[in-house]
Design a protein around this motif. Structure first.
Motif, PDB file in Angstrom:
ATOM      1  N   TYR A  65       0.856  -1.201   0.000  1.00 50.27           N
ATOM      2  CA  TYR A  65       0.000   0.000   0.000  1.00 50.27           C
ATOM      3  C   TYR A  65       0.891   1.250   0.000  1.00 50.27           C
ATOM      4  O   TYR A  65       1.251   1.791   1.050  1.00 50.27           O
ATOM      5  CB  TYR A  65      -0.963  -0.016   1.203  1.00 50.27           C
ATOM      6  CG  TYR A  65      -2.057   1.030   1.073  1.00 50.27           C
ATOM      7  CD1 TYR A  65      -3.106   0.867   0.172  1.00 50.27           C
ATOM      8  CD2 TYR A  65      -2.025   2.194   1.838  1.00 50.27           C
ATOM      9  CE1 TYR A  65      -4.093   1.831   0.037  1.00 50.27           C
ATOM     10  CE2 TYR A  65      -3.011   3.162   1.711  1.00 50.27           C
ATOM     11  CZ  TYR A  65      -4.040   2.971   0.812  1.00 50.27           C
ATOM     12  OH  TYR A  65      -5.018   3.943   0.670  1.00 50.27           O
ATOM     13  N   TYR A 218      -4.345  -3.147  -3.029  1.00 52.15           N
ATOM     14  CA  TYR A 218      -5.692  -3.374  -2.488  1.00 52.15           C
ATOM     15  C   TYR A 218      -5.955  -4.859  -2.229  1.00 52.15           C
ATOM     16  O   TYR A 218      -7.093  -5.269  -2.014  1.00 52.15           O
ATOM     17  CB  TYR A 218      -6.734  -2.758  -3.437  1.00 52.15           C
ATOM     18  CG  TYR A 218      -6.613  -1.245  -3.398  1.00 52.15           C
ATOM     19  CD1 TYR A 218      -7.342  -0.504  -2.473  1.00 52.15           C
ATOM     20  CD2 TYR A 218      -5.701  -0.578  -4.217  1.00 52.15           C
ATOM     21  CE1 TYR A 218      -7.187   0.858  -2.384  1.00 52.15           C
ATOM     22  CE2 TYR A 218      -5.530   0.797  -4.132  1.00 52.15           C
ATOM     23  CZ  TYR A 218      -6.282   1.506  -3.206  1.00 52.15           C
ATOM     24  OH  TYR A 218      -6.117   2.859  -3.108  1.00 52.15           O
ATOM     25  N   GLU A 294     -16.486  -0.611  -2.324  1.00 51.01           N
ATOM     26  CA  GLU A 294     -15.682   0.626  -2.433  1.00 51.01           C
ATOM     27  C   GLU A 294     -15.148   0.754  -3.853  1.00 51.01           C
ATOM     28  O   GLU A 294     -14.819  -0.229  -4.500  1.00 51.01           O
ATOM     29  CB  GLU A 294     -14.496   0.552  -1.450  1.00 51.01           C
ATOM     30  CG  GLU A 294     -13.698   1.846  -1.363  1.00 51.01           C
ATOM     31  CD  GLU A 294     -12.540   1.753  -0.369  1.00 51.01           C
ATOM     32  OE1 GLU A 294     -12.459   2.595   0.523  1.00 51.01           O
ATOM     33  OE2 GLU A 294     -11.708   0.826  -0.494  1.00 51.01           O
TER      34      GLU A 294
HETATM   35  C1  AVI Z   1      -9.378   5.868   2.459  1.00 50.72           C
HETATM   36  N1  AVI Z   1      -9.128   5.494   1.082  1.00 50.72           N
HETATM   37  C2  AVI Z   1      -8.463   6.558   0.337  1.00 50.72           C
HETATM   38  C3  AVI Z   1      -8.452   4.193   0.919  1.00 50.72           C
HETATM   39  C4  AVI Z   1      -8.149   3.942  -0.576  1.00 50.72           C
HETATM   40  O1  AVI Z   1      -6.979   3.719  -0.888  1.00 50.72           O
HETATM   41  O2  AVI Z   1      -9.059   4.022  -1.384  1.00 50.72           O
HETATM   42  C5  AVI Z   1      -9.311   3.093   1.498  1.00 50.72           C
HETATM   43  C6  AVI Z   1      -8.780   1.722   1.249  1.00 50.72           C
HETATM   44  N2  AVI Z   1      -9.502   0.715   0.861  1.00 50.72           N
HETATM   45  C7  AVI Z   1      -8.734  -0.336   0.754  1.00 50.72           C
HETATM   46  N3  AVI Z   1      -7.494  -0.011   1.012  1.00 50.72           N
HETATM   47  C8  AVI Z   1      -7.487   1.297   1.370  1.00 50.72           C
END
Ligand code: AVI
Ligand code: SAH
Length: 334
Positions: A65, A218, A294
């Motif tokens: 990440y 992710y 998401e």
């Molecule tokens: C908060 N947001 C910007 C994260 C993203 O990278 O979209 C949330 C996230 N979802 C999974 N990993 C991180």
């Protein structure tokens, strides 16, 4: 869904709290709407109970990440110059979470002696509660007003100014990528109303790059993002007396090349019926049917600029790292 944050605990460290916490009714409405339609969807804000907020922080530590480290590196470089250029007295931070990167902006403003007020805004009362004592101790004499509220539900309560001088509205972490284009338009319009001449929106945005880099971010090898994704099922089970079996849903993160976004889903491993007792609802899943939990859009400069201009904002400056993975921009009222 009352926030565990106690007003007394925050007041003890000098933080003023404004709470418009998420309600049971709002979750019920989103679940009813999102799981009664095809394809099934849920808004990402429901990830963030105490455990979800902790899991997000753990995601930021995962080697795959990159956005958090990239944004922090950019802010570390830009912070002092930005502080000098903006001379801000007030920082409003939307989706501040545990405010881990906030000091990269607040420290240089504090050191220059301009910072008077910090206003974090987040739906996660627990993240707010964890972050505020440290910030209150770090910035003595700075007024901290914490808002536990939804930044997509209008920002009117933030319009009032209690300190003179330039204001920075910060929206970091590429959380803008979790909003659909119409939501971005409404959000930019609402932020515009917070800005006077000399004020800026400081926006962090992840940039379009190879799916071979984005997809693993992710779907980390340690399974933290998978756990974060399943957390929304635990929230629904707890708050709405549902019986989701999280083991019967797999985490999926796929790059959509047309829409230049990661799509995060929970996919049913087998046919099943989930009961949501508080809603008197039974939700049927076919084998392989998914819930879109998401989106995480990745941006090109022209997309940010076009959306901003449409909402009455102007791009004042654009910064990105050497290999174009992550960007930060300054926007102002047009
Ligand atoms: C908060 N947001 C910007 C994260 C993203 O990278 O979209 C949330 C996230 N979802 C999974 N990993 C991180
Ligand atoms: N800005 C931090 C946290 C990003 S995680 C960083 O860059 O690391 C996204 C944060 O936004 C979480 O803390 C989550 O609780 C919050 N959030 C998500 N949707 C929200 C909404 N609609 N209103 C307010 N906060 C929201």
């Amino acid at each position: 869904m009352s926030p565990k944050t106690s007003l007394a605990a925050l007041e003890a460290v000098g933080v003023e709290l404004h709470a418009a916490p998420e309600t049971w009714t709002a979750l019920a409405a989103d679940v009813l709407e999102g799981l009664s339609t095809t394809p099934k969807t849920l808004p990402p804000k429901w990830f963030y109970d105490a455990r979800g907020s902790e899991l997000f922080d753990a995601i930021c530590e995962q080697p795959e990440y990159y956005p958090t480290r990239r944004e922090a590196a950019l802010l570390r470089t830009l912070g002092p110059a930005l502080a000098g250029e903006l001379g801000a007295t007030e920082v409003i931070e939307l989706g501040s979470g545990s405010s881990t990167k906030s000091p990269l902006l607040l420290d240089p403003l504090h050191q220059r002696g301009t910072l008077r007020r910090y206003v974090p805004v987040d739906v996660s009362a627990s993240a707010m509660e964890a972050a505020m004592p440290g910030l209150a101790a770090r910035y003595p004499g700075v007024e901290i007003t914490a808002h536990v509220s939804d930044f997509t539900a209008g920002l009117a309560p933030l319009r009032e100014r209690t300190v003179d001088g330039p204001r920075v509205v910060a929206f970091l972490g590429s959380t803008i990528g979790n909003l659909q284009p119409p939501e971005v338009h409404a959000f930019f319009g609402a932020v515009r109303e917070l800005l006077a001449p000399g004020d800026v929106l400081l926006l962090g945005h992840d940039l379009v790059k190879s799916p071979s880099i984005v997809e693993p971010a992710y779907d980390d090898a340690a399974g933290v993002t998978a756990d974060f994704n399943r957390n929304v099922l635990r929230v629904i089970n707890r708050e709405l007396q549902a019986d989701f079996d999280e083991e019967r849903f797999t985490h999926e993160a796929t790059w959509n090349p047309m829409l230049e976004r990661i799509e995060i889903r929970l996919r049913a491993t087998e046919p099943q019926v989930v009961r949501i007792a508080s809603l008197g609802l039974e939700v049927t899943f076919l084998e392989g049917e998914s819930i879109l939990t998401e989106i995480s859009r990745k941006f090109r400069p022209e997309v940010i600029e076009r959306s901003a201009v449409r909402a009455g904002l102007a791009l004042r400056a654009w910064y990105e790292d050497a290999d174009g993975w992550y960007g930060v921009s300054l926007l102002e009222r047009a």
